[in-house]
Design an enzyme around this catalytic site. Structure first.
Site, PDB file in Angstrom:
ATOM      1  N   LYS A  65      -4.104 -19.609 -58.708  1.00  0.00           N
ATOM      2  CA  LYS A  65      -3.044 -18.606 -58.566  1.00  0.00           C
ATOM      3  C   LYS A  65      -3.139 -17.457 -59.574  1.00  0.00           C
ATOM      4  O   LYS A  65      -2.644 -16.359 -59.302  1.00  0.00           O
ATOM      5  CB  LYS A  65      -1.679 -19.284 -58.688  1.00  0.00           C
ATOM      6  N   SER A 315      -7.938 -26.856 -55.153  1.00  0.00           N
ATOM      7  CA  SER A 315      -7.253 -25.605 -55.493  1.00  0.00           C
ATOM      8  C   SER A 315      -6.369 -25.690 -56.725  1.00  0.00           C
ATOM      9  O   SER A 315      -6.045 -24.662 -57.326  1.00  0.00           O
ATOM     10  CB  SER A 315      -6.420 -25.126 -54.301  1.00  0.00           C
TER      11      SER A 315
END
Length: 413
Positions: A65, A315
């Site tokens: 992110k 992720s």
């Protein structure tokens, strides 16, 4: 699962190009790490071809992110920076915005649900954001952040529905092609779609032969009905342990890119997510959150569906320790390594010790015992025992049950 009536997409939406992703990569130089690519012998054996893990769980703030947040905030005008930024998130996006803002000298306010895990709240504060706890679910938190932006003039940083966010996340795709040029399939989790869209933009522009496959949690799978309809569809009450991909509606901007570029979107169950997280921990020595484990879950559930070499994107690794404990127990149960059962035995001195002796002979590890001797359901000379056992897998579970029945015990559940 029911779907709300969707609204149509805006007639004109911003798009993202390979040049945008390359520009984001230059912007992120010295900010985001090129995370490691690790081979997995176990998954390679399942798939029948090399499988590599792209370890964004080792990125700064523990997830991808930071990439998109930094590119978005770095692109603000001076007057926008002066007004500060605001975001809403239960974890990864919050930390990405907080660190990106601190690195760029921009004031940040992050709204988080009141029940957000304390380690994530503390990390977001440590990265420099002012944290405000509001609402019980992310939708309420999101509304509070938007109201704050409208009232103060702060720039709202959306977690996935913006071209700059998508371009930043797409830099992961450039790294994959550099680190594993022979890749044939790239598997990535999908929530709102920013990461998958950015990766697909980069990969398909340079290697159109590479298949990009998205993975959603079955209880929060908004993309399959949206792709079938041709526009974003909202799923009511999305439910999954994978909060990183627990999004009820695809973003307008990433949806069109996913629709045009992604080869397939598959779903995985909660049991499959738990088993994948456990495998990452045991076999790869990787702490991965459920959303980050979703590509591994897809490989484990249907290994022959993927052309190798395969890259599975881990992720993120921001998982609350208490949730991790519950997930690991669930994962071990799904893998047949926990066995819970109830049985009846004669209520006499030494009966429980005899039962435990039978379990010892078949090498079952007793984790918990509940011994009920007084209950209307039981006969005068009966007792009921509930056992929680650690086993070695499904075959061992069958062996335990067989040994108990052979010893004369009635297994009732």
């Amino acid at each position: 699962m029911s779907y709300r009536t969707p609204h149509s997409l805006p007639k004109s939406l911003p798009t993202v190009t390979l040049d945008d992703v390359r520009g984001a990569q230059k912007m992120l130089s010295g900010v985001a790490r090129m995370t490691a690519m690790e081979g997995s012998r176990y998954l390679s054996g399942l798939v029948g071809a090399p499988v590599h893990l792209k370890c964004e769980n080792l990125q700064r703030t523990g997830s991808f992110k930071l990439r998109g947040a930094y590119v978005r905030i770095a692109g603000l005008l001076p007057e926008e920076r002066a007004a500060g930024v605001v975001a809403a998130s239960a974890g990864n996006h919050a930390q990405g915005v907080a660190l990106a803002s601190s690195l760029l000298g921009v004031r940040s306010t992050v709204f988080m649900p009141a029940g957000a895990p304390l380690p994530k709240v503390a990390a977001t504060r440590d990265y420099g954001a002012e944290v405000r706890l509001h609402g019980q679910v992310v939708d309420e938190t999101l509304a509070a952040a938007q109201e704050y932006a409208d009232r103060t003039g702060a720039v709202f940083i959306h977690p996935f529905d913006h071209a700059d966010i998508i371009a930043g996340q797409g830099t992961v795709g450039l790294e994959v092609l550099e680190q594993c040029p022979e890749v044939r399939s790239l598997v990535v989790g999908i929530g709102g779609g920013g990461l998958a869209a950015g990766i697909a933009v980069a990969v398909k522009a340079l290697r159109p032969d590479v298949k990009v496959i998205g993975v959603q949690a079955a209880g929060a799978a908004a993309y399959p009905p949206s792709l079938a309809a041709g526009y974003p569809v909202s799923v009511e009450n999305p439910a999954t342990m994978a909060d990183g991909i627990k999004v009820g509606r695809p973003g307008d901007v990433p949806f069109r890119l996913v629709e045009d570029l992604i080869d397939d979107v598959v779903t995985v169950s909660e049991d499959e997510l738990s088993s994948a997280l456990l495998l990452c921990l045991e076999r790869a020595k990787m702490v991965v959150e459920p959303a980050g484990a979703s590509p591994v879950a897809a490989l484990m559930s249907d290994p022959k569906a993927f052309e190798g070499p395969v890259v599975a994107l881990l992720s993120g690794g921001n998982v609350d320790p208490l949730l991790m404990q519950r997930i690991l127990r669930h994962g071990m149960a799904a893998a047949g390594r926990y066995l819970s059962l109830r049985l009846r035995l004669t209520d006499r001195p030494g009966a429980l010790a005899t039962l435990l002796g039978v379990l010892s002979e078949v090498d079952a590890n007793v984790l918990d015992v509940s011994h009920v001797r007084t209950d209307p359901r039981l006969g005068l000379t009966e007792a009921e025992v509930e056992l929680h056992l650690e086993t070695k897998g499904p075959e061992h579970c069958v062996e335990v049950g067989t040994a108990l029945r052979a010893a004369g015990y009635t297994v009732i559940g």
